[in-house]
Design a protein around this motif. Structure first.
Motif: not given
Lengths: 167, 500
Positions: B213-224
């Motif tokens: 979950a946290v990794t996914e949110v961080l990924k999406q933060t980078n490519k919002q």
């Protein structure tokens, strides 16, 4: 970056291998393999694989004409939204025991929402408070999960919230 | 057998009992979908209600909560990449990519049908051959259990065929994390660096939640920007409701469903294994036997079916030693046994012979629950799926908060939240460097089972490695593992030779 990570793994692996091997209590006996046996096998495999990975990466790098540091952009990383996101999540985890769940949740929802470029900040603040209330009632109230209260003033605040809860 | 079925249905179709089972199913699905509420915690939360019921109704009610909570865990795994229960972690591998492609409804449909099928197969296995299955389970000593866990680890060599070395390193890191804390045989502290917190070992749930979950949110933060575009296409399709796959699509997954259900039931019976190991093992085997293993993990139904049919199969399996031998196979079964013991029921080998209505009640309750569950879950999933249309600037932080609660609720410990964040950041690094988070989790889940059973077997055979591997079941399973491990390395060499 890949090579640096592999080197770190090898150094850590050798250190841990030596550390567990130096513990006399972890040594094997004729009918017991000992506490060091299993981790040392895994560490040995990991070290060998990391060496293989470095060799493969170096070959690939040579073919691509790159250097060990050519993919690393330290300055760019520290300026990125990703780095701020990592810091925000880390701060949430670190302040949770001190300020408690409710204030930490509201501040995080607003802060991370701004980071993700929410359109309307006042609307985001209101939504954050509402979401916190729903989550708090659901988990602390209905599911009886004792969420972090915080210390000092924040603890008193959390105790007040708990008294208000309908469950 | 026929008498057993008639007795069971006459118990569960009594109006009050039926209502309790439907209520238990609703509670179970909702609790299971909540991050941090595991299946055993859901059963524990439902326990106070059971005290007020007759023992036979109580066990039917608790079984419904148990089965439904395992299914509920798949809902958040598919929609938000947060496994509601640890056994749903492999569901995220294919369920979440499908949801991201705008096929959330279909993914949920596969998950629910596979769960129901797995649960029904397990229920029939339990009712028909419970004593025989329990006898087989008793033949599984430490060496056989080591072989089973090694079978799960053997999949590491083919989880990501493009990065075998990195996948194996990831698995080793997971196995090493499982070593942290007290040694399972002698109680010696390993890699704790003097910290009393680490003595208890690394908790699996915060690591899983962090990595997924946290990794996914961080990924999406980078490519919002990208996610918002993807989200638009998702909502335009209107496919975020729990739409069932067509019969033909389901038929295509029939072998996976049957394989996973049987495997889940068998693993559920084994002491110390349970639904989490069942789902990982099933996913691992699917990767081995699938005609298109390279597609697993990219968002295909087989991955969801393998995980969900197995973890629900394990629910029925877990009831076998409880009812046949009076031995709880896992935490949830232990809680159910407590409920029966408190009410004065003598749980043990004589229960089935002297009071067969308990087996009948559990079978019928599982049967009804697995059917009611599909309808209930579709309704609940529809509500959850609506959340996908919320802007990511709100949804992303909410996912982190739910993940935080999920990690914290494991032990009511904020240290687990720090562990989750650490796992999340490492997960991001892993994805950037093309290491494999799933392999790490597999190592963490199976590590202790593998080590403790191998060492136990070594002690029991007075230090004879040959004696460990010469046991027939162990030999067959380990031989299969070795072939599976070596095959990906040998395959290119054979192809080269053929080409030459």
């Amino acid at each position: 970056m890949d090579i640096i990570f592999s080197v770190v793994l090898i150094i850590a692996g050798i250190g841990l291998f030596a550390m567990i091997g130096a513990d006399p209590a972890a040594a094997a006996s004729p009918t017991e393999l000992g506490a060091a046996f299993w981790p040392q096998i895994i560490l040995a495999i990991m070290i060998v694989l990391s060496v293989v990975n470095i060799v493969t990466s170096l070959k690939k790098m040579k073919a691509d004409g790159k250097t060990v540091t050519s993919d690393i952009d330290v300055a760019g990383f520290f300026k990125s939204k990703l780095f701020i996101g990592m810091i925000a999540v880390a701060i949430l985890a670190l302040v949770l025991p001190t300020i408690g769940f409710v204030p930490a949740c509201i501040l995080f929802l607003i802060g991370y929402g701004i980071l993700l470029k929410a359109d309307n900040i006042p609307k985001l603040a209101i939504i954050s408070v509402l979401i916190t209330i729903v989550i708090y009632i659901l988990f602390q109230g209905a599911l009886d999960i004792m969420l972090p209260r915080g210390t000092g003033f924040f603890r008193e605040l959390a105790l007040t919230f708990e008294k208000i809860l309908p469950f | 057998m026929f008498d057993l079925i008639v007795t069971g249905f006459s118990i569960v179709f009594a109006p009050a009992t039926f209502l309790f089972i439907v209520g238990g199913t609703i509670i179970g699905v909702i609790f299971g979908a909540m991050p941090g509420v595991s299946a055993s915690m859901a059963v524990a939360l439902a326990l106070p209600f059971a005290y007020a019921m007759k023992p036979i109704v109580a066990i039917a009610f608790l079984v419904s909560v148990y089965c439904a909570s395992i299914t509920g865990g798949g809902i958040t795994a598919i929609l938000f990449k947060i496994p509601g229960t640890p056994s749903s972690a492999p569901t995220t591998f294919d369920g979440y990519p499908m949801a991201q492609r705008g096929e959330a409804g279909k993914a949920l449909g596969y998950s629910l049908i596979a769960s129901a099928f797995g649960g029904l197969v397990a229920a029939f296995a339990m009712a028909l051959i419970s004593p025989q299955l329990a006898a087989v389970a008793l033949k599984f000593g430490p060496s056989e259990l080591f072989a089973v866990s090694f079978l799960g680890l053997s999949v590491l060599s083919c989880l990501d065929s493009d990065n075998i070395v990195k996948t194996l390193i990831s698995g080793c890191i997971g196995l090493l994390l499982a070593c942290i804390g007290m040694d399972p045989m002698l109680g010696i502290a390993r890699f704790t660096f003097g910290s009393s917190t680490l003595l208890g070992g690394i908790e699996m749930i915060p690591v899983m939640i962090g990595l997924f979950a946290v990794t996914e949110v961080l990924k999406q933060t980078n490519k919002q920007k990208k996610i918002d575009v993807e989200k638009d296409s998702t909502t335009k399709d209107g496919d975020t409701s729990a739409k069932l796959p067509s019969f033909k699509e389901l038929w295509d997954t029939k072998w996976t469903m049957i394989r996973a259900s049987i495997l889940g039931t068998v693993v559920g019976i084994l002491p110390g294994a349970g639904a989490t190991i069942a789902s990982f093992l099933s996913y691992a085997i699917e990767k081995k036997v699938s005609k298109h293993p390279e597609l697993l993990g990219t968002g295909i139904p087989d991955g969801i079916v393998a995980s969900e049919a197995a973890n629900n199969g394990a629910t029925g399996g877990a009831m076998v030693p409880l009812l046949s031998l009076g031995i709880p196979g896992g935490n949830a079964a232990a809680i159910m046994m407590t409920a029966l013991v408190i009410q004065g029921v003598q749980v043990g080998p004589l229960l089935i012979k002297q009071q067969p209505e308990y087996l009948a009640s559990v079978f019928a309750s599982m049967f009804v629950t697995n059917i009611v569950m599909v309808i209930v879950s579709m309704g609940i999933a529809r509500v959850f799926a609506k959340i996908l249309s919320v802007p990511y600037s709100i949804l992303g932080p909410v996912i982190v908060i739910l993940a935080t609660i999920g990690a914290y609720a494991t032990n009511n410990n904020t240290g687990d939240v720090v562990l989750m964040v650490g796992a999340g950041i490492i997960g991001y690094l892993f994805s950037k460097l093309k290491y494999n988070s799933a392999a790490l989790v597999l190592g963490l889940v199976l590590g202790q089972m593998c080590e403790s059973n191998f060492r136990r077997a070594y002690t029991l055979t007075n230090g004879s490695i040959i004696a460990i591997f010469s046991k027939p079941i162990t030999f067959v399973i380990v031989a299969a593992c070795v072939i599976m491990l070596v095959y990906p390395f040998v395959k290119p060499l054979v192809s080269k030779k053929k080409a030459a």
